[in-house]
Design a protein around this motif. Structure first.
Motif, mmCIF file in Angstrom:
data_model
loop_
_atom_site.group_PDB
_atom_site.id
_atom_site.type_symbol
_atom_site.label_atom_id
_atom_site.label_comp_id
_atom_site.label_asym_id
_atom_site.label_seq_id
_atom_site.Cartn_x
_atom_site.Cartn_y
_atom_site.Cartn_z
ATOM 1 N N THR A 207 0.835 -1.198 0.000
ATOM 2 C CA THR A 207 0.000 0.000 0.000
ATOM 3 C C THR A 207 0.873 1.253 0.000
ATOM 4 N N CYS A 208 0.233 2.335 -0.338
ATOM 5 C CA CYS A 208 0.903 3.639 -0.278
ATOM 6 C C CYS A 208 1.485 3.852 1.121
ATOM 7 N N LYS A 209 0.706 3.540 2.171
ATOM 8 C CA LYS A 209 1.195 3.709 3.543
ATOM 9 C C LYS A 209 2.424 2.865 3.817
ATOM 10 N N LEU B 128 4.653 2.083 1.860
ATOM 11 C CA LEU B 128 5.777 2.676 1.139
ATOM 12 C C LEU B 128 6.123 4.079 1.647
ATOM 13 N N GLY B 129 5.467 4.486 2.739
ATOM 14 C CA GLY B 129 5.770 5.783 3.341
ATOM 15 C C GLY B 129 4.751 6.853 3.025
ATOM 16 N N GLY B 130 3.677 6.486 2.347
ATOM 17 C CA GLY B 130 2.651 7.448 1.946
ATOM 18 C C GLY B 130 1.540 7.611 2.965
ATOM 19 N N ALA B 131 0.364 7.991 2.458
ATOM 20 C CA ALA B 131 -0.711 8.389 3.366
ATOM 21 C C ALA B 131 -2.039 7.675 3.136
ATOM 22 N N CYS B 132 -2.100 6.689 2.240
ATOM 23 C CA CYS B 132 -3.394 6.058 1.980
ATOM 24 C C CYS B 132 -3.240 4.552 1.781
ATOM 25 N N GLU B 133 -4.342 3.911 1.552
ATOM 26 C CA GLU B 133 -4.359 2.455 1.392
ATOM 27 C C GLU B 133 -4.390 2.025 -0.079
ATOM 28 N N HIS B 134 -4.083 2.938 -0.989
ATOM 29 C CA HIS B 134 -4.024 2.585 -2.408
ATOM 30 C C HIS B 134 -3.017 1.451 -2.580
ATOM 31 N N GLU B 135 -3.402 0.412 -3.318
ATOM 32 C CA GLU B 135 -2.528 -0.747 -3.499
ATOM 33 C C GLU B 135 -1.749 -0.673 -4.810
ATOM 34 N N PHE B 136 -0.505 -1.104 -4.717
ATOM 35 C CA PHE B 136 0.373 -1.233 -5.882
ATOM 36 C C PHE B 136 0.729 -2.705 -6.022
ATOM 37 N N LEU C 165 11.018 -4.601 3.626
ATOM 38 C CA LEU C 165 9.592 -4.866 3.738
ATOM 39 C C LEU C 165 9.074 -5.546 2.481
ATOM 40 N N PHE C 166 9.443 -5.026 1.316
ATOM 41 C CA PHE C 166 9.043 -5.636 0.039
ATOM 42 C C PHE C 166 9.514 -7.089 -0.005
ATOM 43 N N ASP C 167 10.755 -7.317 0.349
ATOM 44 C CA ASP C 167 11.324 -8.668 0.305
ATOM 45 C C ASP C 167 10.595 -9.627 1.233
ATOM 46 N N SER C 168 10.057 -9.115 2.337
ATOM 47 C CA SER C 168 9.396 -9.962 3.333
ATOM 48 C C SER C 168 7.957 -10.327 2.961
ATOM 49 N N ILE C 169 7.383 -9.600 2.029
ATOM 50 C CA ILE C 169 5.990 -9.839 1.639
ATOM 51 C C ILE C 169 5.927 -11.054 0.718
#
Length: 78
Positions: free
Chosen positions: A5-7, A9-17, A71-75
């Motif tokens: 999510t944006c959050k 990755l350091g952002g402010a919302c739950e938008h998914e990438f 974090l990415f690697d752990s997902i």
């Protein structure tokens, strides 16, 4: 593919990438940030100001990116 999510990755919302690599994830997050910047969404603007300050310190920025990479690697894959 992995999802973050944006959050996350350091952002402010739950938008998914959704991306196969961390580099792709960063690019998607950057695109989202540029769109949100145009919209001047208040919560994102606050986070962007904090990120701008962080970018002034190369060591802090490197540590931030390394944390997001870990974090990415752990997902797990979707």
């Amino acid at each position: 593919m992995k999802t973050m999510t944006c959050k996350q990755l350091g952002g402010a919302c739950e938008h998914e990438f959704h991306a196969a690599t961390f580099e792709e994830m960063k690019a998607l997050s950057k695109q989202h940030g540029m769109l949100i910047f145009q919209q001047q969404e208040p919560e994102h603007m606050k986070v962007m100001a904090e990120m701008s300050h962080l970018m002034q310190d190369p060591a802090a920025m490197k540590a931030f990116m390394e944390e997001k990479q870990r974090l990415f690697d752990s997902i797990t894959e979707d």
